[in-house]
Scaffold this motif. Structure first.
Motif, mmCIF file in Angstrom:
data_model
loop_
_atom_site.group_PDB
_atom_site.id
_atom_site.type_symbol
_atom_site.label_atom_id
_atom_site.label_comp_id
_atom_site.label_asym_id
_atom_site.label_seq_id
_atom_site.Cartn_x
_atom_site.Cartn_y
_atom_site.Cartn_z
ATOM 1 N N TRP A 152 -19.768 -31.193 -6.600
ATOM 2 C CA TRP A 152 -20.258 -29.812 -6.569
ATOM 3 C C TRP A 152 -19.108 -28.829 -6.746
ATOM 4 O O TRP A 152 -19.219 -27.858 -7.496
ATOM 5 C CB TRP A 152 -20.981 -29.579 -5.245
ATOM 6 N N LEU A 153 -17.999 -29.084 -6.065
ATOM 7 C CA LEU A 153 -16.833 -28.209 -6.197
ATOM 8 C C LEU A 153 -16.313 -28.173 -7.632
ATOM 9 O O LEU A 153 -15.950 -27.115 -8.147
ATOM 10 C CB LEU A 153 -15.721 -28.675 -5.259
ATOM 11 N N ASP A 154 -16.264 -29.328 -8.267
ATOM 12 C CA ASP A 154 -15.775 -29.385 -9.644
ATOM 13 C C ASP A 154 -16.658 -28.548 -10.566
ATOM 14 O O ASP A 154 -16.164 -27.817 -11.432
ATOM 15 C CB ASP A 154 -15.735 -30.835 -10.125
ATOM 16 N N ARG A 155 -17.975 -28.643 -10.374
ATOM 17 C CA ARG A 155 -18.890 -27.844 -11.191
ATOM 18 C C ARG A 155 -18.727 -26.355 -10.898
ATOM 19 O O ARG A 155 -18.730 -25.517 -11.816
ATOM 20 C CB ARG A 155 -20.334 -28.271 -10.945
ATOM 21 N N LEU A 156 -18.588 -26.025 -9.624
ATOM 22 C CA LEU A 156 -18.452 -24.619 -9.237
ATOM 23 C C LEU A 156 -17.192 -24.012 -9.829
ATOM 24 O O LEU A 156 -17.222 -22.902 -10.392
ATOM 25 C CB LEU A 156 -18.423 -24.509 -7.712
ATOM 26 N N GLN A 188 -14.812 -19.565 -17.295
ATOM 27 C CA GLN A 188 -15.396 -19.952 -18.567
ATOM 28 C C GLN A 188 -14.908 -19.015 -19.662
ATOM 29 O O GLN A 188 -14.735 -17.818 -19.420
ATOM 30 C CB GLN A 188 -16.928 -19.873 -18.501
ATOM 31 N N PRO A 189 -14.699 -19.524 -20.853
ATOM 32 C CA PRO A 189 -14.308 -18.638 -21.959
ATOM 33 C C PRO A 189 -15.491 -17.806 -22.429
ATOM 34 O O PRO A 189 -16.658 -18.122 -22.144
ATOM 35 C CB PRO A 189 -13.864 -19.627 -23.045
ATOM 36 N N ALA A 190 -15.198 -16.749 -23.140
ATOM 37 C CA ALA A 190 -16.247 -15.910 -23.714
ATOM 38 C C ALA A 190 -17.066 -16.719 -24.718
ATOM 39 O O ALA A 190 -16.553 -17.639 -25.369
ATOM 40 C CB ALA A 190 -15.627 -14.697 -24.395
ATOM 41 N N LEU A 191 -18.343 -16.370 -24.844
ATOM 42 C CA LEU A 191 -19.211 -17.070 -25.784
ATOM 43 C C LEU A 191 -18.806 -16.810 -27.229
ATOM 44 O O LEU A 191 -18.938 -17.680 -28.094
ATOM 45 C CB LEU A 191 -20.666 -16.641 -25.566
ATOM 46 N N PRO A 242 -18.729 -15.492 -19.019
ATOM 47 C CA PRO A 242 -19.645 -14.630 -19.781
ATOM 48 C C PRO A 242 -20.659 -13.968 -18.853
ATOM 49 O O PRO A 242 -21.045 -14.519 -17.824
ATOM 50 C CB PRO A 242 -20.318 -15.596 -20.755
ATOM 51 N N SER A 243 -21.089 -12.780 -19.255
ATOM 52 C CA SER A 243 -22.102 -12.044 -18.523
ATOM 53 C C SER A 243 -23.327 -11.874 -19.414
ATOM 54 O O SER A 243 -23.211 -11.740 -20.631
ATOM 55 C CB SER A 243 -21.569 -10.663 -18.121
ATOM 56 N N ASP A 244 -24.509 -11.882 -18.793
ATOM 57 C CA ASP A 244 -25.722 -11.708 -19.585
ATOM 58 C C ASP A 244 -26.014 -10.243 -19.900
ATOM 59 O O ASP A 244 -26.991 -9.929 -20.579
ATOM 60 C CB ASP A 244 -26.924 -12.340 -18.886
ATOM 61 N N GLU A 245 -25.175 -9.337 -19.420
ATOM 62 C CA GLU A 245 -25.362 -7.932 -19.765
ATOM 63 C C GLU A 245 -25.027 -7.711 -21.238
ATOM 64 O O GLU A 245 -24.288 -8.484 -21.848
ATOM 65 C CB GLU A 245 -24.509 -7.044 -18.861
ATOM 66 N N ALA A 246 -25.572 -6.627 -21.801
ATOM 67 C CA ALA A 246 -25.423 -6.325 -23.229
ATOM 68 C C ALA A 246 -25.899 -7.503 -24.083
ATOM 69 O O ALA A 246 -25.254 -7.895 -25.045
ATOM 70 C CB ALA A 246 -23.976 -5.961 -23.570
ATOM 71 N N GLU A 247 -27.068 -8.038 -23.692
ATOM 72 C CA GLU A 247 -27.687 -9.149 -24.425
ATOM 73 C C GLU A 247 -26.740 -10.345 -24.548
ATOM 74 O O GLU A 247 -26.679 -11.013 -25.589
ATOM 75 C CB GLU A 247 -28.159 -8.715 -25.823
ATOM 76 N N GLY A 248 -26.005 -10.622 -23.487
ATOM 77 C CA GLY A 248 -25.093 -11.758 -23.486
ATOM 78 C C GLY A 248 -23.752 -11.488 -24.118
ATOM 79 O O GLY A 248 -22.952 -12.414 -24.285
ATOM 80 N N ARG A 249 -23.468 -10.241 -24.456
ATOM 81 C CA ARG A 249 -22.185 -9.898 -25.081
ATOM 82 C C ARG A 249 -21.175 -9.345 -24.078
ATOM 83 O O ARG A 249 -20.116 -8.869 -24.473
ATOM 84 C CB ARG A 249 -22.408 -8.889 -26.214
ATOM 85 N N GLY A 250 -21.511 -9.407 -22.800
ATOM 86 C CA GLY A 250 -20.583 -8.936 -21.785
ATOM 87 C C GLY A 250 -19.678 -10.043 -21.289
ATOM 88 O O GLY A 250 -19.861 -11.228 -21.599
ATOM 89 N N PHE A 251 -18.688 -9.642 -20.491
ATOM 90 C CA PHE A 251 -17.762 -10.614 -19.914
ATOM 91 C C PHE A 251 -17.372 -10.129 -18.526
ATOM 92 O O PHE A 251 -16.999 -8.962 -18.340
ATOM 93 C CB PHE A 251 -16.525 -10.782 -20.783
ATOM 94 N N MET A 252 -17.484 -11.027 -17.549
ATOM 95 C CA MET A 252 -17.158 -10.710 -16.161
ATOM 96 C C MET A 252 -15.734 -11.124 -15.837
ATOM 97 O O MET A 252 -15.346 -12.272 -16.038
ATOM 98 C CB MET A 252 -18.126 -11.443 -15.222
ATOM 99 N N ARG A 253 -14.960 -10.180 -15.345
ATOM 100 C CA ARG A 253 -13.628 -10.459 -14.795
ATOM 101 C C ARG A 253 -13.582 -9.789 -13.430
ATOM 102 O O ARG A 253 -13.672 -8.567 -13.345
ATOM 103 C CB ARG A 253 -12.534 -9.903 -15.709
#
Length: 283
Positions: A24-28, A34-37, A215-226
Motif C-alpha cells: 500500500w505504501l509503495d502505491r501511495l 507522477q509526471p504530467a500527462l 496531474p490534476s483533473d481541473e481544466a479538463e485534466g490539463r492541470g497539475f498539482m504541486r
C-alpha cells in the motif's frame, strides 16, 4: 506480523513492515509523485518562473478573450510568457479570469493564494481556482487529532466537494491562504472545519511535511498539482467534540487505530490524508 500489530506497536525499527502495508505504501508514494500527462512549459510572469502551462490549454484561451482582460501569452524560447500592464498579481489574476470565462479554471473561491518563484520567494498572489491549471505550487496544512486513549478523530468530506467528495480525511485539512502564516492557517482551518480552537487542544506539534506532484483533473485534466503539506498533531480533550462550521464536512468519526489502518488499506482516505496519516504512524 499482523497489520494490527504493526499499527499498534510501530516504534521498533527492526520490526518488518507487514507486506500488505508495504504494498500500500509503495502505491501511495508512487501516486504522490507522477509526471504530467502531457508536456508542460514554464510559465513566466514579470520575468520570473511561477508555474507551468500545457500547450493544449493555452490553445483554448482565445486571443480576443485574453485581449479583453488585458493580457497575452507569448511562447518564447520554449517558455510561456504572460504579458500585459500591471504587476505579477494583476497579470496572474487577469489570466485566472480568462480561465474562468472560458470554463477552464478550477472551483472559484474568491480566495488568493501566494505565488512564489523557483527560489521560493513570494512574488504575487492569485485566485485559488487558477493554481492547478497554471501549475502553481501551493501550501496546505493538516491536523491529526488524537485522544488520550489512542483513538483518532477523522472527518468525512461533504458529497458536494469538488475534489474527493465523500472520502475520509484527517481532522482538518486546508489551504494556506495568501493572508495566512502556517500557524494562522492551522488556527483558521481547525475552527472552520472542526469547530475547535487550537488553544483548547493539547500538545500541538509540527510533525513534518509531505510533497505532492501529480496531474490534476481541473481544466479538463490539463492541470497539475504541486503542493507541500505541513502536518501537525494534537490531543483533543475528552470534553471537546468536533463540529463543522463551513458546510464542507458531512460527518466526524472517532475510530480505533486498527480501524484506521483498515480504512487506509481500503482506500477510504484522500491521497493527501493517507500520506499524512502514514507519516504520523511512522511508516
Amino acid at each position: 506480523m499482523s497489520v494490527q500489530k504493526r499499527l499498534t506497536d510501530p516504534a521498533d525499527p527492526a520490526d518488518p513492515v507487514d507486506p500488505a502495508v508495504q504494498a500500500w505504501l509503495d502505491r501511495l508514494r508512487a501516486d504522490t509523485r507522477q509526471p504530467a500527462l502531457q508536456p508542460r512549459r514554464p510559465l513566466l510572469v514579470a520575468g520570473q518562473e511561477t508555474g507551468s502551462l500545457e500547450d493544449g490549454l493555452a490553445a483554448l484561451l482565445p486571443d480576443d478573450v485574453m485581449h479583453a482582460h488585458g493580457v497575452a501569452l507569448r511562447l518564447q524560447a520554449g517558455q510561456w510568457h504572460l504579458q500585459g500592464q500591471g504587476d505579477a498579481t494583476t497579470l496572474l489574476n487577469a489570466l485566472a479570469r480568462v480561465l474562468r470565462a472560458t470554463g477552464h479554471s478550477g472551483p472559484w473561491r474568491d480566495e488568493q493564494l501566494a505565488v512564489c518563484n523557483v527560489q521560493g520567494q513570494r512574488i504575487a498572489t492569485v485566485e485559488r481556482g487558477a493554481v492547478r491549471p497554471l501549475g502553481i505550487a501551493t501550501q496546505a496544512v493538516h491536523l491529526v487529532g488524537e485522544t488520550a486513549d489512542g483513538r483518532i478523530w477523522v472527518q468525512q468530506r461533504a458529497d458536494n466537494k469538488p475534489t474527493n467528495p465523500g472520502m475520509w480525511d484527517t481532522l482538518m485539512g486546508g489551504m494556506v491562504a495568501a493572508c495566512d502564516t502556517v500557524a494562522e492557517a492551522v488556527e483558521r482551518e481547525t475552527w472552520e472545519e472542526a469547530g475547535l480552537r487550537v488553544a483548547e487542544l493539547q500538545g500541538l506539534r509540527h510533525g513534518g511535511h509531505v510533497l505532492f506532484e501529480r496531474p490534476s483533473d481541473e481544466a479538463e485534466g490539463r492541470g497539475f498539482m504541486r503542493e507541500r503539506i505541513d502536518w501537525f498533531s494534537a490531543t483533543v480533550p475528552p470534553a471537546l467534540e468536533p463540529g463543522n462550521q463551513d458546510g464542507e464536512v458531512q460527518a466526524f468519526a472517532l475510530i480505533e487505530r486498527d480501524q484506521l489502518v483498515e480504512w487506509l488499506l481500503q482506500g477510504r482516505f484522500t491521497p493527501e490524508a493517507a500520506q499524512v496519516l502514514a507519516a504520523w504512524l511512522g511508516w
